[in-house]
Design an enzyme around this catalytic site. Structure first.
Site, PDB file in Angstrom:
ATOM      1  CE  LYS A 294      -3.720  -2.392   2.390  1.00 57.83           C
ATOM      2  NZ  LYS A 294      -4.730  -2.456   3.737  1.00 57.83           N
ATOM      3  CB  ILE A 295       3.121   2.930   2.170  1.00 60.41           C
ATOM      4  CG1 ILE A 295       2.098   3.314   2.909  1.00 60.41           C
ATOM      5  CG2 ILE A 295       4.108   4.096   2.047  1.00 60.41           C
ATOM      6  CD1 ILE A 295       1.437   4.555   2.207  1.00 60.41           C
TER       7      ILE A 295
END
Length: 384
Positions: A294-295
């Site tokens: 996600k990051i």
């Protein structure tokens, strides 16, 4: 002996001098603990605003609007310090409530709640509001839905809030509210749990009255993913966590499921009072989010463990000072939702897409004669 690689940058004590807020946060970035993190968050956000083809998405949770933070978010929308807002329904309701003339009041967290209930006063920690005034805002949302939305049609929460923003703006609301500003500056707002708010309650009552409005959560997911598809990089900023945080985070997982190129969000900032060791998303670290894709692993990541009502006023003023020479030139995403597929152009925001209507002068209220007031007061006393 050569200087250790761990000892390259000494801390610098903050000196009490005449300085701007931006100077103060720069000084804090050279200290320790959460003071340093607050300063680092300002620098990271300011750097985001210099990047090309980058979309900044904000998650907005907690009772921030009734706590007096709504104008800060409006400022960020109007100055394109954020390009997309994902919020709780309650924050949008309280923003609309104030935009159409409602008030929250300075109260106390040690009030007698039974006495407040009897007096028709709601408490949000140390903020008070009048329940009957909330009901008036509920009625307004119901009226809007019944008269301006097509029964049986499905709307994304973005479409719904855009149309509601249009409705209250045309009726002469405060143009600097969040929902009104997002409408005027064409910045999308998503509320993935809209039913969990007074707005949802109002739509449910309209449904009981035979006017069914469907808020399509899957359309929400599709639309915010389209935003990510139409940008090279994304930066994320979270006020609190909750549903809005994951709603933004999961766009990278969706991109992977669709076999589209992903890198993870390129910048990440969070202001939260939650801790990671409880296992909840609101306190979850960005390092943990890297494991989900996600990051981005190389993304600047700043988490500030702080009450957001302390952080937001400081951060917003520092950003205003720090970016004043280039924020107006920033090429922000300009959205065109008119077709089947979202179209995005990156260019400076020169003016609001929709101008606020001229304020209507409210008719002056005639003061009641002193004798009449005295009679009413006496009558009330006699009833008691």
């Amino acid at each position: 002996m050569a200087k250790s690689k761990f000892l390259q940058k000494p801390t610098v004590p903050v000196k009490v001098t005449d300085k701007t807020v931006a100077d103060l946060t720069d000084a804090m970035a050279m200290t320790g603990f959460q003071g340093r993190k607050l300063g680092e968050s300002v620098n990271t956000w300011a750097d985001m605003l210099k990047q090309n083809n980058l979309t900044i998405m904000m998650g907005y949770t907690g009772a921030m609007s009734p706590a007096g933070m709504r104008k800060i978010i409006s400022f960020m929308i109007q100055n394109r310090m954020i390009d997309c807002l994902v919020s709780t329904g309650a924050n949008m309701f309280h923003d609309i409530f104030e935009s159409v003339g409602g008030h929250h009041y300075v109260g106390s967290h040690v009030a007698n709640d039974e006495a407040l209930f009897k007096d028709g006063v709601d408490r949000i920690y140390d903020v008070f509001a009048v329940e009957q005034e909330f009901r008036g805002a509920d009625e307004m949302v119901m009226e809007f839905a019944k008269k301006h939305l097509e029964a049986g049609k499905s709307y994304s929460s973005r479409e719904f809030l855009y149309l509601l923003g249009k409705y209250i703006t045309e009726r002469g609301c405060d143009p600097d509210g969040i929902v009104a500003s997002a409408y005027r500056y064409n910045v999308p707002i998503f509320v993935p749990a809209l039913c969990d708010s007074s707005i949802g309650i109002a739509l449910m009552v309209a449904r009981r009255d035979g006017h069914v409005i469907n808020i399509d959560q899957m359309k929400d997911v599709d639309e915010i993913t389209e935003i990510v598809e139409n940008t090279k990089k994304t930066g994320v900023i979270y006020i609190g966590g909750g549903v809005p945080k994951n709603f933004i985070q999961q766009t990278e997982v969706i991109m992977s499921m669709l076999e589209l190129p992903i890198e993870g969000h390129s910048y990440a900032i969070q202001y939260t009072a939650d801790a990671p060791h409880w296992g909840g998303l609101s306190g979850c670290t960005f390092e943990e989010a890297v494991s989900w894709g996600k990051i981005a692993a190389v993304a600047p990541k700043v988490q500030v463990f702080v009450d957001a009502t302390i952080a937001l006023p400081v951060v917003s003023h520092a950003l205003r000072e720090k970016t004043k020479d280039y924020i107006g030139k920033r090429k922000a995403p300009q959205y065109d939702w008119s077709g089947k597929k979202l179209k995005v152009k990156f260019e400076p925001t020169k003016a609001p897409a929709v101008k606020a209507p001229a304020a209507k002068k409210a008719p002056a209220k005639k003061a009641a004669p002193a004798k009449a007031v005295a009679k009413k007061t006496a009558a009330k006393k006699s009833k008691k």
